[in-house]
Write a protein that holds these residues in place. Structure first.
Motif, PDB file in Angstrom:
ATOM      1  N   ALA A 292       0.864  -1.177   0.000  1.00 32.13           N
ATOM      2  CA  ALA A 292       0.000   0.000   0.000  1.00 32.13           C
ATOM      3  C   ALA A 292       0.903   1.230   0.000  1.00 32.13           C
ATOM      4  N   HIS A 293       0.352   2.386  -0.350  1.00 36.21           N
ATOM      5  CA  HIS A 293       1.195   3.581  -0.312  1.00 36.21           C
ATOM      6  C   HIS A 293       0.364   4.838  -0.119  1.00 36.21           C
ATOM      7  N   ARG A 294       1.022   5.854   0.383  1.00 38.48           N
ATOM      8  CA  ARG A 294       0.510   7.224   0.420  1.00 38.48           C
ATOM      9  C   ARG A 294       1.550   8.092  -0.272  1.00 38.48           C
ATOM     10  N   ALA A 295       1.105   8.879  -1.236  1.00 40.54           N
ATOM     11  CA  ALA A 295       2.048   9.571  -2.109  1.00 40.54           C
ATOM     12  C   ALA A 295       2.650  10.819  -1.500  1.00 40.54           C
ATOM     13  N   ALA A 296       2.042  11.392  -0.478  1.00 42.22           N
ATOM     14  CA  ALA A 296       2.541  12.666   0.071  1.00 42.22           C
ATOM     15  C   ALA A 296       2.367  12.682   1.577  1.00 42.22           C
ATOM     16  N   VAL A 297       3.485  12.521   2.274  1.00 40.96           N
ATOM     17  CA  VAL A 297       3.486  12.619   3.731  1.00 40.96           C
ATOM     18  C   VAL A 297       4.682  13.459   4.154  1.00 40.96           C
ATOM     19  N   SER A 298       4.677  13.851   5.409  1.00 39.84           N
ATOM     20  CA  SER A 298       5.798  14.590   5.986  1.00 39.84           C
ATOM     21  C   SER A 298       6.184  13.929   7.305  1.00 39.84           C
ATOM     22  N   LEU A 299       7.446  14.090   7.675  1.00 38.98           N
ATOM     23  CA  LEU A 299       7.952  13.548   8.938  1.00 38.98           C
ATOM     24  C   LEU A 299       8.306  14.702   9.855  1.00 38.98           C
ATOM     25  N   TRP A 300       7.703  14.739  11.024  1.00 39.92           N
ATOM     26  CA  TRP A 300       7.948  15.807  11.999  1.00 39.92           C
ATOM     27  C   TRP A 300       8.574  15.193  13.235  1.00 39.92           C
ATOM     28  N   ARG A 301       9.787  15.602  13.551  1.00 41.82           N
ATOM     29  CA  ARG A 301      10.480  15.177  14.769  1.00 41.82           C
ATOM     30  C   ARG A 301      10.657  16.384  15.678  1.00 41.82           C
ATOM     31  N   LEU A 302      10.364  16.208  16.948  1.00 39.23           N
ATOM     32  CA  LEU A 302      10.523  17.326  17.871  1.00 39.23           C
ATOM     33  C   LEU A 302      10.815  16.797  19.265  1.00 39.23           C
ATOM     34  N   PRO A 303      11.584  17.570  20.045  1.00 42.08           N
ATOM     35  CA  PRO A 303      11.894  17.131  21.407  1.00 42.08           C
ATOM     36  C   PRO A 303      10.678  17.239  22.308  1.00 42.08           C
ATOM     37  N   LEU A 304      10.605  16.343  23.287  1.00 40.17           N
ATOM     38  CA  LEU A 304       9.558  16.398  24.299  1.00 40.17           C
ATOM     39  C   LEU A 304      10.113  17.074  25.545  1.00 40.17           C
ATOM     40  N   ASP A 305       9.334  17.955  26.117  1.00 43.04           N
ATOM     41  CA  ASP A 305       9.744  18.673  27.314  1.00 43.04           C
ATOM     42  C   ASP A 305       9.598  17.753  28.523  1.00 43.04           C
ATOM     43  N   PRO A 306      10.694  17.434  29.196  1.00 43.47           N
ATOM     44  CA  PRO A 306      10.595  16.527  30.347  1.00 43.47           C
ATOM     45  C   PRO A 306       9.791  17.121  31.499  1.00 43.47           C
ATOM     46  N   GLY A 307       9.509  18.412  31.436  1.00 42.88           N
ATOM     47  CA  GLY A 307       8.743  19.029  32.519  1.00 42.88           C
ATOM     48  C   GLY A 307       7.252  18.779  32.434  1.00 42.88           C
ATOM     49  N   PHE A 308       6.779  18.177  31.323  1.00 40.70           N
ATOM     50  CA  PHE A 308       5.349  17.899  31.151  1.00 40.70           C
ATOM     51  C   PHE A 308       5.115  16.396  31.154  1.00 40.70           C
ATOM     52  N   ARG A 309       3.910  16.007  31.488  1.00 35.52           N
ATOM     53  CA  ARG A 309       3.540  14.612  31.314  1.00 35.52           C
ATOM     54  C   ARG A 309       3.483  14.313  29.818  1.00 35.52           C
ATOM     55  N   ARG A 310       4.035  13.159  29.448  1.00 34.18           N
ATOM     56  CA  ARG A 310       4.177  12.868  28.027  1.00 34.18           C
ATOM     57  C   ARG A 310       2.825  12.827  27.312  1.00 34.18           C
ATOM     58  N   GLY A 311       1.826  12.222  27.922  1.00 31.21           N
ATOM     59  CA  GLY A 311       0.517  12.137  27.280  1.00 31.21           C
ATOM     60  C   GLY A 311      -0.089  13.502  27.021  1.00 31.21           C
ATOM     61  N   GLU A 312       0.036  14.395  28.001  1.00 26.21           N
ATOM     62  CA  GLU A 312      -0.524  15.739  27.830  1.00 26.21           C
ATOM     63  C   GLU A 312       0.209  16.500  26.740  1.00 26.21           C
ATOM     64  N   GLU A 313       1.533  16.357  26.694  1.00 24.21           N
ATOM     65  CA  GLU A 313       2.278  17.078  25.668  1.00 24.21           C
ATOM     66  C   GLU A 313       1.985  16.514  24.281  1.00 24.21           C
ATOM     67  N   LEU A 314       1.860  15.188  24.181  1.00 22.74           N
ATOM     68  CA  LEU A 314       1.519  14.601  22.886  1.00 22.74           C
ATOM     69  C   LEU A 314       0.159  15.086  22.404  1.00 22.74           C
ATOM     70  N   ALA A 315      -0.773  15.222  23.327  1.00 26.72           N
ATOM     71  CA  ALA A 315      -2.094  15.722  22.941  1.00 26.72           C
ATOM     72  C   ALA A 315      -1.990  17.133  22.377  1.00 26.72           C
ATOM     73  N   ARG A 316      -1.160  17.969  22.990  1.00 28.38           N
ATOM     74  CA  ARG A 316      -0.970  19.328  22.485  1.00 28.38           C
ATOM     75  C   ARG A 316      -0.296  19.314  21.115  1.00 28.38           C
ATOM     76  N   ILE A 317       0.662  18.397  20.921  1.00 29.04           N
ATOM     77  CA  ILE A 317       1.365  18.304  19.643  1.00 29.04           C
ATOM     78  C   ILE A 317       0.406  17.876  18.532  1.00 29.04           C
ATOM     79  N   LEU A 318      -0.433  16.893  18.820  1.00 26.28           N
ATOM     80  CA  LEU A 318      -1.392  16.424  17.822  1.00 26.28           C
ATOM     81  C   LEU A 318      -2.368  17.531  17.438  1.00 26.28           C
ATOM     82  N   GLU A 319      -2.810  18.287  18.422  1.00 20.27           N
ATOM     83  CA  GLU A 319      -3.730  19.382  18.138  1.00 20.27           C
ATOM     84  C   GLU A 319      -3.038  20.472  17.325  1.00 20.27           C
TER      85      GLU A 319
END
Length: 446
Positions: A292-319
């Motif tokens: 299977a394939h998707r013709a157009a995607v992007s890869l986003w890498r970013l550091p996570l702030d250790p001062g936040f709970r990971r789940g909460e920060e991921l939710a903010r990143i997704l939004e």
């Protein structure tokens, strides 16, 4: 249950053929789901954007539908109520009316609403009683996720309402309502999901998805000429292929069919006698099955702030990704970094997301999913994929979050997508697999 895709209803002769297929293949009391005529959803989406900018794309839509009516010998005023309503809504947008997702989906709904009425009228010309019905009036509720999501089991009243309709019920595909009662759309190939849900509601014997292709292929035949039709798939394999980008089915189609134990058959209107691909409950053989394939995607890498709970920060990143017009597809997080594979969201009109405020964005990528039982854990397969693409000079990387029991996703530069698919198809699926695919485990004692 018979569902006709947009390409299967592209013009008057195609609609007439669909009506004959219903008469010949639909059984004693068929239920039909209709997509918009080919290209109309794109026209409507463009019309909504242009109207919001003060312009109106109207004549093309009106002429397209009246041409189909003329080709079928149907009354030219058959769609006048829908065309008048659409004209009024586009006029409101041109005068500065709200151009939000709810309005956009309502504009898009006119494609299926008109095609269902055209197909019902064509069935009546074939001598079959038929009634067009809007799906959002039949309790199909969906939360308007980005090209995905699932729907719960249909309440008994849906099947009861369909049984009361005179003749063949021709129901709009692609459309549902949210919990507030607003019209929403189900994403690409959403009519497949509609068909499976309504088939579950009536306890259909089989779901026939009539398309312009001969079935589910081992890869996209437009990019891989050697791709072949798969005669059979399990529900799980079909769901994995759809989730990883295969454009034949909506990702949620298999679940209602699996719940109700209803087999799916993908068939071609160009060759109605061919068996197509059957999807049902069956054991999966180990090894690669398809790409299977998707013709157009992007890869986003970013550091996570250790001062936040990971789940909460991921939710903010997704939004933040969604706000930027991107659709998060694959996600992986470690103690110090998050990596997301993004697709362009609907709001972005297919464009890549803008550069993020933090982290690194790599655009211009395509995703390839290797689908098959055990593919996600098969390191011999992974090493063979790497060697095959390295020998072709195609740069690749494994997609973060792209491993599952039945699939593994890699990323390549978009300009090399076709070549990468052809090389991998030859190596994995055309018999040249020595040293690439792990051997199947020996059978135990019976």
């Amino acid at each position: 249950m018979l569902k006709f895709g947009g390409a299967a209803l592209k013009d008057g002769p195609a609609v007439a053929l669909a009506a004959r297929i219903v008469r010949e293949r639909g059984g004693e009391r068929p239920l039909v789901v209709a997509s918009a005529h080919q290209g109309v959803t794109d026209l409507l989406e463009r019309a909504a954007r242009e109207a919001a900018a003060g312009e109106r794309l109207w004549d093309e839509l009106r002429i397209r539908h009246r041409t189909i009516l003329r080709q079928l010998g149907l009354p030219g005023d058959l769609l006048d109520p829908q065309l008048r309503d659409l004209h009024a809504i586009l006029g409101d947008l041109a005068r500065g009316g709200p151009a939000d997702r709810r309005c956009r989906d309502f504009v898009l709904s006119f494609g299926e609403r008109m095609s269902a009425r055209v197909l019902a009228a064509a069935l009546r010309r074939e001598g079959m009683a038929a009634t067009a019905q809007d799906a959002f009036d039949l309790d199909l509720v969906h939360e308007a996720e980005e090209d995905g999501g699932a729907v719960g089991p249909p309440p008994p009243r849906v099947g009861e309402a369909l049984a009361r309709m005179p003749g063949v019920a021709v129901v709009t595909g692609f459309l549902a309502q949210d919990r507030a009662g607003n019209v929403v759309t189900l994403g690409r190939n959403g009519s497949d999901l509609s068909a499976a849900w309504f088939a579950e509601a009536i306890g259909a014997e089989e779901i026939q998805l009539w398309k312009s292709v001969a079935g589910v292929h081992t890869a996209d035949p437009a990019l891989v000429p050697a791709a072949r039709t798969l005669p059979a798939l399990s529900f799980e394999e079909a769901a994995e292929l759809s989730a990883l980008g295969a454009a034949v089915l909506h990702p949620g189609t298999a679940e209602p069919a699996r719940r109700a134990g209803i087999p799916i058959r993908v068939l071609s209107v160009a060759a109605p006698a061919d068996p197509g691909t059957r999807i049902d409950v069956r054991p999966s053989a180990p090894g690669p099955l398809a790409l299977a394939h998707r013709a157009a995607v992007s890869l986003w890498r970013l550091p996570l702030d250790p001062g936040f709970r990971r789940g909460e920060e991921l939710a903010r990143i997704l939004e933040a990704a969604r706000t930027a017009g991107a659709a998060p597809w694959l996600v992986e997080a470690s103690a110090g970094e998050a990596a997301l594979v993004l697709r362009a969201g609907r709001a972005a009109g297919g464009a890549p997301p803008p550069p993020p405020a933090r982290g690194e964005l790599v655009a211009g990528l395509a995703a390839i999913g290797v689908v098959g039982e055990g593919a996600g854990a098969d390191e011999t397969l992974a090493a063979g994929v790497e060697r095959t693409l390295a020998a072709a000079g195609v740069e690749m990387r494994w997609a973060p979050g792209g491993r599952s029991p039945r699939g593994r996703v890699l990323l390549v530069p978009t300009p090399r997508l076709g070549e990468a698919l052809r090389r991998l198809h030859a190596a994995l699926l055309e018999g040249a697999c020595e040293g690439i695919v792990s051997p199947a485990p020996a059978a135990g004692p019976s």
